[in-house]
Write a protein that holds these residues in place. Structure first.
Motif, PDB file in Angstrom:
ATOM      1  N   PRO A 191      24.366  28.481 -33.629  1.00 48.92           N
ATOM      2  CA  PRO A 191      24.294  27.065 -33.255  1.00 48.92           C
ATOM      3  C   PRO A 191      24.442  26.087 -34.427  1.00 48.92           C
ATOM      4  O   PRO A 191      24.788  24.924 -34.209  1.00 48.92           O
ATOM      5  N   ASP A 192      24.195  26.527 -35.654  1.00 46.86           N
ATOM      6  CA  ASP A 192      24.366  25.676 -36.830  1.00 46.86           C
ATOM      7  C   ASP A 192      25.789  25.706 -37.359  1.00 46.86           C
ATOM      8  O   ASP A 192      26.097  25.026 -38.333  1.00 46.86           O
ATOM      9  N   GLY A 193      26.653  26.522 -36.747  1.00 48.40           N
ATOM     10  CA  GLY A 193      28.031  26.624 -37.204  1.00 48.40           C
ATOM     11  C   GLY A 193      28.257  27.655 -38.279  1.00 48.40           C
ATOM     12  O   GLY A 193      29.371  27.774 -38.805  1.00 48.40           O
TER      13      GLY A 193
ATOM     14  N   LEU B  15      16.046  30.744 -33.043  1.00 47.89           N
ATOM     15  CA  LEU B  15      15.290  31.852 -32.456  1.00 47.89           C
ATOM     16  C   LEU B  15      15.793  32.164 -31.047  1.00 47.89           C
ATOM     17  O   LEU B  15      16.023  33.324 -30.701  1.00 47.89           O
ATOM     18  N   ALA B  16      16.006  31.136 -30.243  1.00 47.69           N
ATOM     19  CA  ALA B  16      16.530  31.345 -28.886  1.00 47.69           C
ATOM     20  C   ALA B  16      17.910  31.997 -28.942  1.00 47.69           C
ATOM     21  O   ALA B  16      18.200  32.927 -28.170  1.00 47.69           O
ATOM     22  N   PHE B  17      18.770  31.541 -29.843  1.00 48.84           N
ATOM     23  CA  PHE B  17      20.121  32.103 -29.963  1.00 48.84           C
ATOM     24  C   PHE B  17      20.067  33.599 -30.292  1.00 48.84           C
ATOM     25  O   PHE B  17      20.685  34.413 -29.607  1.00 48.84           O
ATOM     26  N   TRP B  18      19.355  33.952 -31.343  1.00 58.65           N
ATOM     27  CA  TRP B  18      19.358  35.345 -31.811  1.00 58.65           C
ATOM     28  C   TRP B  18      18.640  36.298 -30.855  1.00 58.65           C
ATOM     29  O   TRP B  18      19.006  37.465 -30.745  1.00 58.65           O
ATOM     30  N   THR B  19      17.635  35.806 -30.124  1.00 61.29           N
ATOM     31  CA  THR B  19      16.928  36.688 -29.194  1.00 61.29           C
ATOM     32  C   THR B  19      17.592  36.717 -27.825  1.00 61.29           C
ATOM     33  O   THR B  19      17.820  37.794 -27.271  1.00 61.29           O
ATOM     34  N   GLU B  20      17.953  35.561 -27.290  1.00 58.09           N
ATOM     35  CA  GLU B  20      18.496  35.504 -25.939  1.00 58.09           C
ATOM     36  C   GLU B  20      19.967  35.881 -25.860  1.00 58.09           C
ATOM     37  O   GLU B  20      20.400  36.485 -24.888  1.00 58.09           O
TER      38      GLU B  20
ATOM     39  N   ALA C 296      27.612  35.924 -23.007  1.00 54.52           N
ATOM     40  CA  ALA C 296      26.367  35.238 -23.353  1.00 54.52           C
ATOM     41  C   ALA C 296      26.604  33.789 -23.771  1.00 54.52           C
ATOM     42  O   ALA C 296      25.656  33.056 -24.042  1.00 54.52           O
ATOM     43  N   GLY C 297      27.878  33.377 -23.852  1.00 52.47           N
ATOM     44  CA  GLY C 297      28.190  32.008 -24.222  1.00 52.47           C
ATOM     45  C   GLY C 297      28.205  31.746 -25.715  1.00 52.47           C
ATOM     46  O   GLY C 297      28.137  30.602 -26.156  1.00 52.47           O
ATOM     47  N   VAL C 298      28.331  32.820 -26.516  1.00 56.72           N
ATOM     48  CA  VAL C 298      28.400  32.677 -27.968  1.00 56.72           C
ATOM     49  C   VAL C 298      29.806  32.209 -28.350  1.00 56.72           C
ATOM     50  O   VAL C 298      30.793  32.653 -27.762  1.00 56.72           O
TER      51      VAL C 298
ATOM     52  N   GLY D 150      17.386  49.407 -33.546  1.00 63.04           N
ATOM     53  CA  GLY D 150      17.910  50.593 -34.209  1.00 63.04           C
ATOM     54  C   GLY D 150      18.184  50.432 -35.692  1.00 63.04           C
ATOM     55  O   GLY D 150      18.697  51.343 -36.328  1.00 63.04           O
ATOM     56  N   ALA D 151      17.836  49.281 -36.280  1.00 66.77           N
ATOM     57  CA  ALA D 151      18.116  49.046 -37.703  1.00 66.77           C
ATOM     58  C   ALA D 151      16.823  48.760 -38.460  1.00 66.77           C
ATOM     59  O   ALA D 151      15.854  48.258 -37.887  1.00 66.77           O
ATOM     60  N   ASP D 152      16.816  49.075 -39.746  1.00 63.24           N
ATOM     61  CA  ASP D 152      15.669  48.776 -40.599  1.00 63.24           C
ATOM     62  C   ASP D 152      15.709  47.354 -41.134  1.00 63.24           C
ATOM     63  O   ASP D 152      14.679  46.736 -41.359  1.00 63.24           O
ATOM     64  N   THR D 153      16.898  46.830 -41.373  1.00 58.70           N
ATOM     65  CA  THR D 153      17.047  45.495 -41.932  1.00 58.70           C
ATOM     66  C   THR D 153      16.683  44.447 -40.890  1.00 58.70           C
ATOM     67  O   THR D 153      17.046  44.571 -39.725  1.00 58.70           O
ATOM     68  N   ARG D 154      15.975  43.423 -41.335  1.00 61.84           N
ATOM     69  CA  ARG D 154      15.594  42.337 -40.440  1.00 61.84           C
ATOM     70  C   ARG D 154      16.319  41.054 -40.828  1.00 61.84           C
ATOM     71  O   ARG D 154      16.785  40.910 -41.954  1.00 61.84           O
ATOM     72  N   LEU D 155      16.411  40.138 -39.884  1.00 62.41           N
ATOM     73  CA  LEU D 155      16.939  38.803 -40.149  1.00 62.41           C
ATOM     74  C   LEU D 155      15.760  37.846 -40.224  1.00 62.41           C
ATOM     75  O   LEU D 155      14.814  37.960 -39.449  1.00 62.41           O
ATOM     76  N   VAL D 156      15.824  36.910 -41.159  1.00 57.76           N
ATOM     77  CA  VAL D 156      14.788  35.902 -41.302  1.00 57.76           C
ATOM     78  C   VAL D 156      15.428  34.541 -41.066  1.00 57.76           C
ATOM     79  O   VAL D 156      16.408  34.187 -41.717  1.00 57.76           O
ATOM     80  N   LEU D 157      14.871  33.792 -40.113  1.00 62.79           N
ATOM     81  CA  LEU D 157      15.362  32.451 -39.803  1.00 62.79           C
ATOM     82  C   LEU D 157      14.545  31.470 -40.633  1.00 62.79           C
ATOM     83  O   LEU D 157      13.480  30.997 -40.214  1.00 62.79           O
ATOM     84  N   PHE D 158      15.020  31.204 -41.830  1.00 59.70           N
ATOM     85  CA  PHE D 158      14.251  30.430 -42.805  1.00 59.70           C
ATOM     86  C   PHE D 158      15.210  29.822 -43.813  1.00 59.70           C
ATOM     87  O   PHE D 158      16.163  30.473 -44.242  1.00 59.70           O
TER      88      PHE D 158
END
Length: 128
Positions: free
Chosen positions: A118-120, A26-31, A96-98, A56-64
Motif C-alpha cells: 500500500p505504500d508503493g 498489517l492488514a495488507f500483509w496478513t489479509e 486478493a487485489g494486490v 514455513g520460514a524462519d525469517t520474519r518481516l517487521v513493519l517498522f
C-alpha cells in the motif's frame, strides 16, 4: 576466530519494511499475503514493533520505520521472496487485489513477478 564447520552467521532474523501506516500495512500483509502476527507491541510513542511470520520460514518481516529511514518508504525493496509456484502466487495476489506489475516473467533460471504494497514499495517474488 578458529575455523569451524558452522558459519558465524546462521540466517536472517528479520527484514524491516518501512511503512507510513502500520495498521494498513498489517492488514495488507496478513489479509492479502497470508502472513501471521508473531509480535505486536508498543515500541515508542509513535510506533509499534510488529513482527510477521511467513508460513514455513524462519525469517520474519517487521513493519517498522527506523528514524531517518522514511525516504525508503515506497522504494524498491532490497530483498526477494520465493515461491514454489510463481504462476499460482500471481493468481492468488491478483485475486486478493494486490497491485501486481504484470504476469510472471519466465527466464532460464525460473519465473518471477513484482508487486507493490500500500505504500508503493515494490517487492520481487521468484521461483526457488
Amino acid at each position: 576466530m578458529p575455523h569451524t564447520d558452522t558459519a558465524a552467521v546462521r540466517g536472517i532474523k528479520f527484514v524491516s519494511i518501512p511503512t507510513r501506516d502500520q495498521d494498513r500495512a498489517l492488514a495488507f500483509w496478513t489479509e492479502k499475503l497470508g502472513l501471521t502476527v508473531a509480535t505486536d507491541q508498543q515500541f515508542d510513542d509513535k510506533q509499534r514493533w510488529i513482527e510477521l511470520r511467513i508460513p514455513g520460514a524462519d525469517t520474519r518481516l517487521v513493519l517498522f520505520t527506523t528514524n531517518g529511514s522514511e525516504a525508503l518508504i515506497g522504494q524498491f525493496a532490497p530483498m526477494s521472496f520465493w515461491s514454489d509456484d510463481v504462476d499460482a502466487t500471481y493468481q492468488q495476489l491478483v485475486d486478493a487485489g494486490v497491485e501486481v506489475l504484470g504476469p510472471p516473467k519466465k527466464a532460464e533460471w525460473g519465473s518471477s513477478l513484482l508487486f507493490k504494497d500500500p505504500d508503493g514499495t515494490t517487492f520481487h517474488i521468484g521461483s526457488r
